[in-house]
Design an enzyme around this catalytic site. Structure first.
Site, PDB file in Angstrom:
ATOM      1  N   ASP A 204       0.842  -1.196   0.000  1.00  0.00           N
ATOM      2  CA  ASP A 204       0.000   0.000   0.000  1.00  0.00           C
ATOM      3  C   ASP A 204       0.882   1.252   0.000  1.00  0.00           C
ATOM      4  OD1 ASP A 204      -2.005   1.869   0.368  1.00  0.00           O
ATOM      5  OD2 ASP A 204      -2.184   1.500   2.526  1.00  0.00           O
TER       6      ASP A 204
ATOM      7  N   ASN B 267      -0.653   4.507  -0.367  1.00  0.00           N
ATOM      8  CA  ASN B 267      -1.380   5.729   0.007  1.00  0.00           C
ATOM      9  C   ASN B 267      -2.046   5.661   1.382  1.00  0.00           C
ATOM     10  OD1 ASN B 267      -3.481   4.065  -0.473  1.00  0.00           O
ATOM     11  ND2 ASN B 267      -4.430   5.277  -2.103  1.00  0.00           N
TER      12      ASN B 267
ATOM     13  N   ASP C 230      -4.303   3.766   2.667  1.00  0.00           N
ATOM     14  CA  ASP C 230      -5.725   3.446   2.861  1.00  0.00           C
ATOM     15  C   ASP C 230      -5.926   1.999   3.330  1.00  0.00           C
ATOM     16  OD1 ASP C 230      -5.224   1.984   0.600  1.00  0.00           O
ATOM     17  OD2 ASP C 230      -6.821   2.849  -0.621  1.00  0.00           O
TER      18      ASP C 230
ATOM     19  N   ASP D 223      -1.983  -1.232  -3.794  1.00  0.00           N
ATOM     20  CA  ASP D 223      -2.363  -0.492  -5.006  1.00  0.00           C
ATOM     21  C   ASP D 223      -1.325  -0.728  -6.107  1.00  0.00           C
ATOM     22  OD1 ASP D 223      -0.285   1.225  -4.040  1.00  0.00           O
ATOM     23  OD2 ASP D 223      -1.792   2.211  -2.771  1.00  0.00           O
TER      24      ASP D 223
ATOM     25  N   ASP E 298     -10.757 -15.834 -15.888  1.00  0.00           N
ATOM     26  CA  ASP E 298     -11.546 -16.258 -14.726  1.00  0.00           C
ATOM     27  C   ASP E 298     -12.745 -17.095 -15.177  1.00  0.00           C
ATOM     28  OD1 ASP E 298     -12.005 -15.710 -11.769  1.00  0.00           O
ATOM     29  OD2 ASP E 298     -13.915 -15.009 -12.565  1.00  0.00           O
TER      30      ASP E 298
ATOM     31  N   GLU F  16      -8.770 -20.539 -16.186  1.00  0.00           N
ATOM     32  CA  GLU F  16      -9.231 -21.134 -14.933  1.00  0.00           C
ATOM     33  C   GLU F  16     -10.425 -22.001 -15.304  1.00  0.00           C
ATOM     34  OE1 GLU F  16     -11.109 -20.146 -10.536  1.00  0.00           O
ATOM     35  OE2 GLU F  16     -11.836 -19.141 -12.322  1.00  0.00           O
TER      36      GLU F  16
HETATM   37  C1  GLC Z   1     -12.822 -17.264  -9.745  1.00  0.00           C
HETATM   38  C2  GLC Z   1     -11.920 -16.413  -8.885  1.00  0.00           C
HETATM   39  C3  GLC Z   1     -12.597 -16.184  -7.558  1.00  0.00           C
HETATM   40  C4  GLC Z   1     -13.897 -15.466  -7.804  1.00  0.00           C
HETATM   41  C5  GLC Z   1     -14.774 -16.244  -8.784  1.00  0.00           C
HETATM   42  C6  GLC Z   1     -15.897 -15.409  -9.283  1.00  0.00           C
HETATM   43  O1  GLC Z   1     -12.985 -18.540  -9.263  1.00  0.00           O
HETATM   44  O2  GLC Z   1     -10.675 -17.022  -8.764  1.00  0.00           O
HETATM   45  O3  GLC Z   1     -11.800 -15.460  -6.676  1.00  0.00           O
HETATM   46  O4  GLC Z   1     -14.591 -15.327  -6.602  1.00  0.00           O
HETATM   47  O5  GLC Z   1     -14.036 -16.613  -9.918  1.00  0.00           O
HETATM   48  O6  GLC Z   1     -15.440 -14.418 -10.148  1.00  0.00           O
END
Ligand code: GLC
Length: 537
Positions: free
Chosen positions: A24, A26, A28, A32, A203, A277
């Site tokens: 981080d 900044n 918060d 980032d 994803d 994934e």
């Molecule tokens: C994938 C990501 C996970 C997320 C899910 C929904 O499995 O790795 O972190 O919650 O997709 O987008």
């Protein structure tokens, strides 16, 4: 293809950064992009080839940024587009590639398209970008599917229609039958490629196409349990339930990736790569994602929950290699990520070091989740601090994934260990004081230095060094059931999973060992208990 012209990603080590938890700048309490940029020298010092960044796009951040409200902009919490460009440029100047995470299965309900859909009403073209349907005559949702985060996968809007969300209700699934969705996504891919990234982590890559949306599933609860890694279930039963999921791994997803591949290839010698994934069953289905005209890699999740057991690990490793060989691809390996318990907590410190060294020596690409190199355990989080929607949607039954997402300890003796000048977004505890990057950097026996040494030795002796040959496994010349060993080129790798030292007949130079002191005499070498050793011949 000759060995030397192998593309960079074939046998890469890729470091996963969860930007919110990295560094981080900044105050918060959340990491980032300038924080990532400022620590790229550290990343480089590990000896990795590339970085995969979890999402940093505009997002209400209900699901840690995997709920994307604008896929072509940076959330102000992380900085802005100029910061992203700066990060990419500095990474490239250090010869590090950058992969960004794209989330094509769903948007956030804060995306302008979804807001439009809510206003436009039933039957509108704005609604057809998502999966909106009327309720059943009895008022129930269009089908009985269960969200992967728990509870129903449908949410009702004011006029009575329901929309589909496989994850949180704030994450409406996109309708990939709608051309506008496909076109918009292609724009997103080009946007990031034009900004300079080297590729993508995709994803829920297996989820984009849905079938039978108006049909009930015969066993929605069983299916939902079968999809959970932390749920034990008879493997045949799990297999049967997962063999056909109406919303996962449909043939249509491959047409999408064929189109994407053309985009990637249009960037020519930039050598753009993408990793999927894709949780698919049976495992052979994973090979379809890496056919020559589709994606470059697919995640292999088999080690994320594998026990420290020779027979099991042998099966996983040999099967993964064989499967990918059938499509002329190499496997990927991961011991931890932002969705699963950290390997050091799951298996123990010595075990996770041994397994890491074993895996790093294998053919293919190794993914390392930031903090794994430190041997970080899961953070201890009391329920009041939890943030994961899984925790809320299951009414606390499942604790969720926050434990693996606790920020990195950089320096100092007390939490938050230099991660932030403010209050970290998840609690950090003083008990990590021996694990900081600062302390581990100067300790030759630290986990951090083990990874550094291993990654450098890997580049020198193992990458592009061909296939492995098992020397000792439950099925090859079994000498000791606690020993897994293979040779690769002029190297051999021994992992002793047992509590007693094992003596093997081998000559060569020990390059690295994860624990204990190797004892070498008269052509015999002792492999310490719970350790992995690399030998150069
Ligand atoms: C994938 C990501 C996970 C997320 C899910 C929904 O499995 O790795 O972190 O919650 O997709 O987008």
């Amino acid at each position: 293809m000759s060995m030397n012209s192998s593309p960079w990603w074939k046998e890469a080590t890729i470091y996963q950064i969860y930007p919110r938890s990295f560094f981080d700048t900044n105050g918060d309490g959340e990491g980032d992009l300038p924080g990532v940029t400022s620590k790229l020298e550290y990343v480089k010092s590990l000896g990795v080839d590339a970085i995969w960044l979890s999402p940093f796009y505009t997002s209400p951040n209900i699901d840690g940024g995997y709920d994307v409200a604008d896929p072509r902009d940076v959330d102000p919490r992380f900085g802005n587009l100029a910061d992203a460009k700066q990060m990419i440029d500095v990474a490239h100047s250090l010869d590090l590639r950058i992969l960004v995470d794209v989330v094509p299965n769903h948007f956030s309900d804060q995306h302008v398209w979804f807001q439009e859909a809510l206003k436009a009403g039933r039957g509108s073209s704005a609604r057809s970008r998502f999966h909106f349907y009327d309720a059943n005559p009895d008022g129930t949702p269009p089908n009985n599917w269960i969200s992967l985060f728990g509870g129903p996968s449908w949410m009702q809007v004011e006029d009575g229609q329901f929309y589909l969300h496989l994850f949180d209700s704030s994450q409406p699934d996109l309708n990939w039958d709608n051309e506008e969705v496909a076109t918009d996504y292609e724009k997103t891919l080009r946007f990031w490629l034009d900004l300079g990234v080297d590729g993508f982590r995709i994803d829920v890559a297996h989820g984009l196409v849905k079938e039978d949306v108006l049909k009930d599933h015969p066993n929605p609860q069983g299916l939902s349990d079968a999809l959970r890694l932390d749920m034990s279930m008879d493997s045949e039963k799990r297999y049967e339930l997962l063999s056909s999921v109406p919303y996962f791994d449909r043939q249509g997803v491959h047409e999408i990736y064929r189109k994407w591949r053309k985009i990637f290839d249009s960037y020519g010698d930039r050598d753009v790569m993408a990793v999927a994934e894709a949780w698919v069953h049976p495992p052979v289905n994973a090979t379809r994602y890496v056919r020559p005209d589709e994606l470059h890699q697919v995640f292999n999740f088999d080690l994320l929950d594998a026990p420290f057991n020779a027979e099991h690990l042998y099966d996983v490793v040999s099967r993964s290699i064989e499967l990918m060989k059938s499509v002329d691809a190499l496997p990927t390996w991961a011991l931890s990520n932002h969705d699963s318990p950290r390997v050091a907590s799951r298996l123990g410190d010595l075990q996770s070091r041994a397994l890491a060294l074993f895996v790093i020596a294998l053919p293919g690409s190794a993914y390392i989740f930031a903090g794994q190199e430190l041997g970080l355990p899961d953070g201890v989080i009391s329920d009041e601090f939890r943030q994961d929607p899984i925790y809320f949607r299951t009414n606390g039954l499942q604790k969720g994934r926050d434990g693996a997402r606790v920020p990195l300890p950089w320096d100092g003796d007390t939490a938050p260990f230099g991660f932030t000048s403010g209050k970290p977004w998840l609690p950090m505890h003083d008990s990590w004081k021996e694990l900081t990057i600062d302390k581990q950097s100067v300790d030759p026996k630290s986990s951090l230095n083990l990874y550094r040494n291993a990654l450098n030795l890997r580049a020198e002796h193992l990458v592009n060094n061909g296939e492995i040959k098992w020397l000792n496994s439950p099925h090859h010349g079994i000498k000791n059931p606690s020993l897994l060993a293979f040779s690769r080129g002029d190297m051999s790798v021994y992992m002793n999973l047992g509590e007693t030292a094992i003596e093997v007949e081998v000559t060569g130079k020990v390059l690295i060992v994860t624990a204990g002191i190797p004892d070498s005499r008269d052509g015999k070498l002792t492999i310490p208990p719970v350790s992995t050793m690399w030998i150069h011949h």
